[in-house]
Design a protein around this motif. Structure first.
Motif, PDB file in Angstrom:
ATOM      1  N   MET A  96       0.831  -1.202   0.000  1.00 33.08           N
ATOM      2  CA  MET A  96       0.000   0.000   0.000  1.00 33.08           C
ATOM      3  C   MET A  96       0.871   1.260   0.000  1.00 33.08           C
ATOM      4  N   SER A  97       1.927   1.289   0.811  1.00 37.01           N
ATOM      5  CA  SER A  97       2.838   2.437   0.830  1.00 37.01           C
ATOM      6  C   SER A  97       3.570   2.584  -0.496  1.00 37.01           C
ATOM      7  N   SER A  98       3.910   1.465  -1.074  1.00 38.24           N
ATOM      8  CA  SER A  98       4.594   1.459  -2.361  1.00 38.24           C
ATOM      9  C   SER A  98       3.701   2.039  -3.459  1.00 38.24           C
ATOM     10  N   HIS A  99       2.443   1.627  -3.461  1.00 36.59           N
ATOM     11  CA  HIS A  99       1.491   2.159  -4.445  1.00 36.59           C
ATOM     12  C   HIS A  99       1.307   3.667  -4.268  1.00 36.59           C
ATOM     13  N   GLN A 100       1.236   4.118  -3.023  1.00 36.23           N
ATOM     14  CA  GLN A 100       1.079   5.545  -2.762  1.00 36.23           C
ATOM     15  C   GLN A 100       2.280   6.325  -3.285  1.00 36.23           C
ATOM     16  N   ALA A 101       3.480   5.822  -3.033  1.00 35.16           N
ATOM     17  CA  ALA A 101       4.693   6.507  -3.499  1.00 35.16           C
ATOM     18  C   ALA A 101       4.751   6.540  -5.017  1.00 35.16           C
ATOM     19  N   GLU A 102       4.399   5.444  -5.656  1.00 36.43           N
ATOM     20  CA  GLU A 102       4.444   5.398  -7.116  1.00 36.43           C
ATOM     21  C   GLU A 102       3.386   6.317  -7.724  1.00 36.43           C
ATOM     22  N   GLN A 103       2.192   6.347  -7.145  1.00 38.08           N
ATOM     23  CA  GLN A 103       1.145   7.234  -7.645  1.00 38.08           C
ATOM     24  C   GLN A 103       1.555   8.700  -7.493  1.00 38.08           C
ATOM     25  N   CYS A 104       2.317   8.995  -6.465  1.00 39.59           N
ATOM     26  CA  CYS A 104       2.734  10.368  -6.204  1.00 39.59           C
ATOM     27  C   CYS A 104       3.887  10.785  -7.115  1.00 39.59           C
ATOM     28  N   ILE A 105       4.954  10.001  -7.142  1.00 37.87           N
ATOM     29  CA  ILE A 105       6.160  10.381  -7.872  1.00 37.87           C
ATOM     30  C   ILE A 105       6.024  10.129  -9.370  1.00 37.87           C
ATOM     31  N   TYR A 106       5.420   9.019  -9.737  1.00 39.35           N
ATOM     32  CA  TYR A 106       5.284   8.633 -11.144  1.00 39.35           C
ATOM     33  C   TYR A 106       3.811   8.427 -11.499  1.00 39.35           C
ATOM     34  N   PRO A 107       3.010   9.482 -11.511  1.00 42.01           N
ATOM     35  CA  PRO A 107       1.572   9.297 -11.730  1.00 42.01           C
ATOM     36  C   PRO A 107       1.205   8.809 -13.135  1.00 42.01           C
ATOM     37  N   ASN A 108       2.022   9.080 -14.127  1.00 39.58           N
ATOM     38  CA  ASN A 108       1.698   8.711 -15.506  1.00 39.58           C
ATOM     39  C   ASN A 108       2.673   7.690 -16.087  1.00 39.58           C
ATOM     40  N   LEU A 109       3.337   6.943 -15.243  1.00 39.83           N
ATOM     41  CA  LEU A 109       4.354   5.995 -15.693  1.00 39.83           C
ATOM     42  C   LEU A 109       3.722   4.798 -16.393  1.00 39.83           C
ATOM     43  N   TYR A 159       5.229  -9.370  -2.115  1.00 40.74           N
ATOM     44  CA  TYR A 159       4.786  -8.185  -2.839  1.00 40.74           C
ATOM     45  C   TYR A 159       3.839  -8.581  -3.969  1.00 40.74           C
ATOM     46  N   LYS A 160       4.225  -9.590  -4.726  1.00 42.64           N
ATOM     47  CA  LYS A 160       3.382 -10.038  -5.837  1.00 42.64           C
ATOM     48  C   LYS A 160       2.051 -10.597  -5.337  1.00 42.64           C
ATOM     49  N   LYS A 161       2.082 -11.216  -4.174  1.00 40.43           N
ATOM     50  CA  LYS A 161       0.875 -11.809  -3.595  1.00 40.43           C
ATOM     51  C   LYS A 161      -0.170 -10.742  -3.273  1.00 40.43           C
ATOM     52  N   PHE A 162       0.263  -9.555  -2.863  1.00 44.95           N
ATOM     53  CA  PHE A 162      -0.661  -8.505  -2.442  1.00 44.95           C
ATOM     54  C   PHE A 162      -0.667  -7.288  -3.357  1.00 44.95           C
ATOM     55  N   LYS A 163      -0.028  -7.355  -4.513  1.00 49.80           N
ATOM     56  CA  LYS A 163       0.111  -6.160  -5.349  1.00 49.80           C
ATOM     57  C   LYS A 163      -1.207  -5.632  -5.911  1.00 49.80           C
ATOM     58  N   GLN A 164      -2.267  -6.407  -5.874  1.00 49.57           N
ATOM     59  CA  GLN A 164      -3.555  -5.955  -6.394  1.00 49.57           C
ATOM     60  C   GLN A 164      -4.285  -5.055  -5.400  1.00 49.57           C
ATOM     61  N   LEU A 165      -3.788  -4.907  -4.177  1.00 41.87           N
ATOM     62  CA  LEU A 165      -4.425  -4.033  -3.193  1.00 41.87           C
ATOM     63  C   LEU A 165      -4.412  -2.592  -3.681  1.00 41.87           C
ATOM     64  N   SER A 166      -5.488  -1.896  -3.413  1.00 39.67           N
ATOM     65  CA  SER A 166      -5.546  -0.482  -3.789  1.00 39.67           C
ATOM     66  C   SER A 166      -5.516   0.364  -2.525  1.00 39.67           C
ATOM     67  N   THR A 167      -5.158   1.625  -2.702  1.00 38.14           N
ATOM     68  CA  THR A 167      -5.029   2.502  -1.552  1.00 38.14           C
ATOM     69  C   THR A 167      -5.379   3.933  -1.938  1.00 38.14           C
ATOM     70  N   GLU A 168      -5.599   4.743  -0.940  1.00 44.19           N
ATOM     71  CA  GLU A 168      -5.871   6.162  -1.145  1.00 44.19           C
ATOM     72  C   GLU A 168      -4.558   6.877  -1.449  1.00 44.19           C
ATOM     73  N   PRO A 169      -4.604   7.942  -2.249  1.00 41.03           N
ATOM     74  CA  PRO A 169      -3.374   8.691  -2.528  1.00 41.03           C
ATOM     75  C   PRO A 169      -2.859   9.416  -1.276  1.00 41.03           C
ATOM     76  N   LEU A 170      -1.576   9.766  -1.321  1.00 40.76           N
ATOM     77  CA  LEU A 170      -0.969  10.509  -0.216  1.00 40.76           C
ATOM     78  C   LEU A 170      -1.571  11.906  -0.133  1.00 40.76           C
ATOM     79  N   PRO A 171      -1.577  12.508   1.047  1.00 37.81           N
ATOM     80  CA  PRO A 171      -1.996  13.913   1.154  1.00 37.81           C
ATOM     81  C   PRO A 171      -1.083  14.792   0.291  1.00 37.81           C
ATOM     82  N   LYS A 172      -1.621  15.878  -0.213  1.00 35.55           N
ATOM     83  CA  LYS A 172      -0.910  16.711  -1.183  1.00 35.55           C
ATOM     84  C   LYS A 172       0.429  17.222  -0.658  1.00 35.55           C
TER      85      LYS A 172
END
Length: 184
Positions: A47-60, A111-124
């Protein structure tokens, strides 16, 4: 008669309890790993990993990631994978995972086992800080010097748009003055 009913009832209740939560077998290839990442830690990491990736690389995209330079790939792995994991398990355990091939393999498996989990984006505000840190680290990795010190801005009331040969830059002005004197 009572014995005939009690024995099957006990057998059925034991079977029903065991069907509640089937436990997955631990993969044999990761036996004797120095550190075994728990499911709860793995979920938090993903979940933390997804948040960081959505923040730093939103269009990757995958194609862009496949063509990362060596420096970009390093920053991506640090900010998206290792820093979030370090926040969850600590620096010592992360180092243990990085130094042991089986532990690293099991962490990737989790990581692969749980990579489908979704999360809320980080605060701005937190996202902006993370982006700035990643950008600064990328410039350092690429060989561009970036001071780690806090830069103080001069606010003495002077606003001069052209600070090339003025009182703000006396050294440059002296060079021009002495160069012109030598030419004449």
């Amino acid at each position: 008669m009572l014995k005939k009913l009690v024995l099957p009832a006990i057998a059925l209740s034991v079977a029903a309890c065991s069907l509640d939560k089937p436990e997955a077998a631990f993969p044999a290839e990761f036996a004797n790993a120095d550190y075994v990442l728990s499911d709860a830690d793995a979920k938090g990491w993903v979940m933390s990993s997804h948040q960081a990736e959505q923040c730093i690389y939103p269009n990757l995209t995958r194609i862009q990631q496949a063509h990362f330079s060596q420096e970009d790939a390093y920053i991506h792995s640090q900010y998206v994978f290792f820093y979030p994991l370090e926040k969850i398990i600590g620096a010592d355990y992360l180092k243990m995972i990085q130094e042991d091939e089986k532990s690293m393999g099991y962490a990737q498996y989790q990581y692969k086992k749980f990579k489908q989990l979704s999360t809320e984006p980080l605060p701005k505000a937190q996202c902006e800080l993370l982006r700035a840190n990643a950008r600064d680290d990328l410039s350092v990795v690429k060989g561009q010097y970036k001071s780690g010190m806090v830069e103080e801005s001069k606010t003495d009331g002077k606003q001069n748009g052209d600070a090339v040969a003025t009182g703000d830059n006396k050294f440059f002005f002296d060079i021009i003055k002495w160069g012109a004197a030598l030419v004449l």
